[in-house]
Design a protein around this motif. Structure first.
Motif, PDB file in Angstrom:
ATOM      1  N   ARG A  22       0.826  -1.317  -0.244  1.00 61.76           N
ATOM      2  CA  ARG A  22      -0.152  -0.214  -0.052  1.00 61.76           C
ATOM      3  C   ARG A  22       0.842   1.347  -0.017  1.00 61.76           C
ATOM      4  O   ARG A  22       0.776   2.179  -0.551  1.00 61.76           O
ATOM      5  CB  ARG A  22      -0.867  -0.102   1.294  1.00 61.76           C
ATOM      6  CG  ARG A  22      -2.297  -0.986   1.016  1.00 61.76           C
ATOM      7  CD  ARG A  22      -3.080  -0.573   2.252  1.00 61.76           C
ATOM      8  NE  ARG A  22      -4.140  -1.700   2.398  1.00 61.76           N
ATOM      9  CZ  ARG A  22      -4.014  -2.329   3.309  1.00 61.76           C
ATOM     10  NH1 ARG A  22      -3.372  -2.494   4.245  1.00 61.76           N
ATOM     11  NH2 ARG A  22      -5.063  -3.644   3.378  1.00 61.76           N
ATOM     12  N   ASP A  23       1.986   1.194   0.919  1.00 62.49           N
ATOM     13  CA  ASP A  23       2.998   2.401   0.891  1.00 62.49           C
ATOM     14  C   ASP A  23       3.378   2.801  -0.441  1.00 62.49           C
ATOM     15  O   ASP A  23       3.423   3.540  -0.813  1.00 62.49           O
ATOM     16  CB  ASP A  23       3.917   2.481   2.197  1.00 62.49           C
ATOM     17  CG  ASP A  23       5.022   3.249   2.160  1.00 62.49           C
ATOM     18  OD1 ASP A  23       4.167   4.693   2.402  1.00 62.49           O
ATOM     19  OD2 ASP A  23       6.006   3.502   1.947  1.00 62.49           O
ATOM     20  N   PHE A  24       4.031   1.658  -1.170  1.00 61.87           N
ATOM     21  CA  PHE A  24       4.420   1.690  -2.368  1.00 61.87           C
ATOM     22  C   PHE A  24       3.589   2.203  -3.295  1.00 61.87           C
ATOM     23  O   PHE A  24       3.915   3.222  -4.195  1.00 61.87           O
ATOM     24  CB  PHE A  24       5.019   0.406  -2.911  1.00 61.87           C
ATOM     25  CG  PHE A  24       5.661   0.479  -4.267  1.00 61.87           C
ATOM     26  CD1 PHE A  24       6.930   0.855  -4.337  1.00 61.87           C
ATOM     27  CD2 PHE A  24       4.933  -0.171  -5.412  1.00 61.87           C
ATOM     28  CE1 PHE A  24       7.772   1.015  -5.639  1.00 61.87           C
ATOM     29  CE2 PHE A  24       5.759  -0.119  -6.702  1.00 61.87           C
ATOM     30  CZ  PHE A  24       6.983   0.375  -6.815  1.00 61.87           C
ATOM     31  N   GLY A  28       2.988   6.417  -5.533  1.00 62.17           N
ATOM     32  CA  GLY A  28       2.776   6.642  -7.056  1.00 62.17           C
ATOM     33  C   GLY A  28       3.450   5.111  -7.733  1.00 62.17           C
ATOM     34  O   GLY A  28       3.483   5.131  -8.922  1.00 62.17           O
ATOM     35  N   GLY A  29       3.717   4.047  -6.906  1.00 64.01           N
ATOM     36  CA  GLY A  29       4.425   2.801  -7.678  1.00 64.01           C
ATOM     37  C   GLY A  29       3.085   1.953  -8.106  1.00 64.01           C
ATOM     38  O   GLY A  29       1.917   2.355  -7.739  1.00 64.01           O
ATOM     39  N   THR A  30       3.264   0.928  -8.938  1.00 61.69           N
ATOM     40  CA  THR A  30       2.401   0.179  -9.419  1.00 61.69           C
ATOM     41  C   THR A  30       2.795  -1.129  -9.031  1.00 61.69           C
ATOM     42  O   THR A  30       3.990  -1.443  -9.176  1.00 61.69           O
ATOM     43  CB  THR A  30       2.394   0.062 -11.010  1.00 61.69           C
ATOM     44  OG1 THR A  30       1.984   1.388 -11.496  1.00 61.69           O
ATOM     45  CG2 THR A  30       1.361  -0.753 -11.640  1.00 61.69           C
ATOM     46  N   VAL A  31       1.886  -2.182  -8.379  1.00 73.13           N
ATOM     47  CA  VAL A  31       1.931  -3.282  -7.942  1.00 73.13           C
ATOM     48  C   VAL A  31       1.310  -4.332  -8.884  1.00 73.13           C
ATOM     49  O   VAL A  31       0.154  -3.956  -8.996  1.00 73.13           O
ATOM     50  CB  VAL A  31       1.659  -3.370  -6.516  1.00 73.13           C
ATOM     51  CG1 VAL A  31       1.795  -4.801  -6.059  1.00 73.13           C
ATOM     52  CG2 VAL A  31       2.237  -2.413  -5.569  1.00 73.13           C
ATOM     53  N   GLN A  43      -8.127  -7.176  -0.100  1.00 73.88           N
ATOM     54  CA  GLN A  43      -7.280  -6.503   0.983  1.00 73.88           C
ATOM     55  C   GLN A  43      -6.280  -5.494   0.717  1.00 73.88           C
ATOM     56  O   GLN A  43      -5.879  -4.648   1.421  1.00 73.88           O
ATOM     57  CB  GLN A  43      -6.602  -7.517   2.105  1.00 73.88           C
ATOM     58  CG  GLN A  43      -7.686  -8.577   2.672  1.00 73.88           C
ATOM     59  CD  GLN A  43      -8.556  -7.723   3.813  1.00 73.88           C
ATOM     60  OE1 GLN A  43      -8.346  -6.878   4.391  1.00 73.88           O
ATOM     61  NE2 GLN A  43      -9.837  -8.287   3.428  1.00 73.88           N
ATOM     62  N   ILE A  44      -5.803  -5.759  -0.419  1.00 75.38           N
ATOM     63  CA  ILE A  44      -4.616  -4.925  -1.010  1.00 75.38           C
ATOM     64  C   ILE A  44      -4.783  -4.046  -1.895  1.00 75.38           C
ATOM     65  O   ILE A  44      -4.468  -2.870  -2.161  1.00 75.38           O
ATOM     66  CB  ILE A  44      -3.505  -5.873  -1.359  1.00 75.38           C
ATOM     67  CG1 ILE A  44      -2.907  -6.650  -0.213  1.00 75.38           C
ATOM     68  CG2 ILE A  44      -2.166  -5.150  -1.850  1.00 75.38           C
ATOM     69  CD1 ILE A  44      -1.849  -7.828  -0.545  1.00 75.38           C
ATOM     70  N   ALA A  45      -5.578  -4.598  -3.085  1.00 76.05           N
ATOM     71  CA  ALA A  45      -5.777  -3.880  -4.360  1.00 76.05           C
ATOM     72  C   ALA A  45      -6.592  -2.631  -4.124  1.00 76.05           C
ATOM     73  O   ALA A  45      -7.645  -2.529  -3.358  1.00 76.05           O
ATOM     74  CB  ALA A  45      -6.346  -4.860  -5.306  1.00 76.05           C
TER      75      ALA A  45
END
Length: 61
Positions: A22-24, A28-31, A43-45
């Motif tokens: 989440r922090d990443f 502005g990052g993409t996971v 829970q994450i997306a």
């Protein structure tokens, strides 16, 4: 790109990994996350693309 990043982690490790991702993303990052555990993805997306039978559909989370 991560394939089931919380698999095998204890509850504290799962919380840590969720926070890290989440922090990443918040910075502005993409996971890219691959999982068959849709509850975990939920829970994450913040958004997701599901691929099935060779076709994709985009959904906001």
């Amino acid at each position: 790109m991560l394939d089931q990043p919380t698999n095998g982690l204890d509850p504290a490790g799962i919380r840590w990994m969720r926070g890290l991702l989440r922090d990443f993303a918040d910075r502005g990052g993409t996971v890219l996350l691959s999982s068959h555990l849709l509850h975990e993805v939920e829970q994450i997306a913040g958004g997701l693309v599901m691929i099935g039978h060779g076709r994709s559909s985009r959904r906001a989370a």
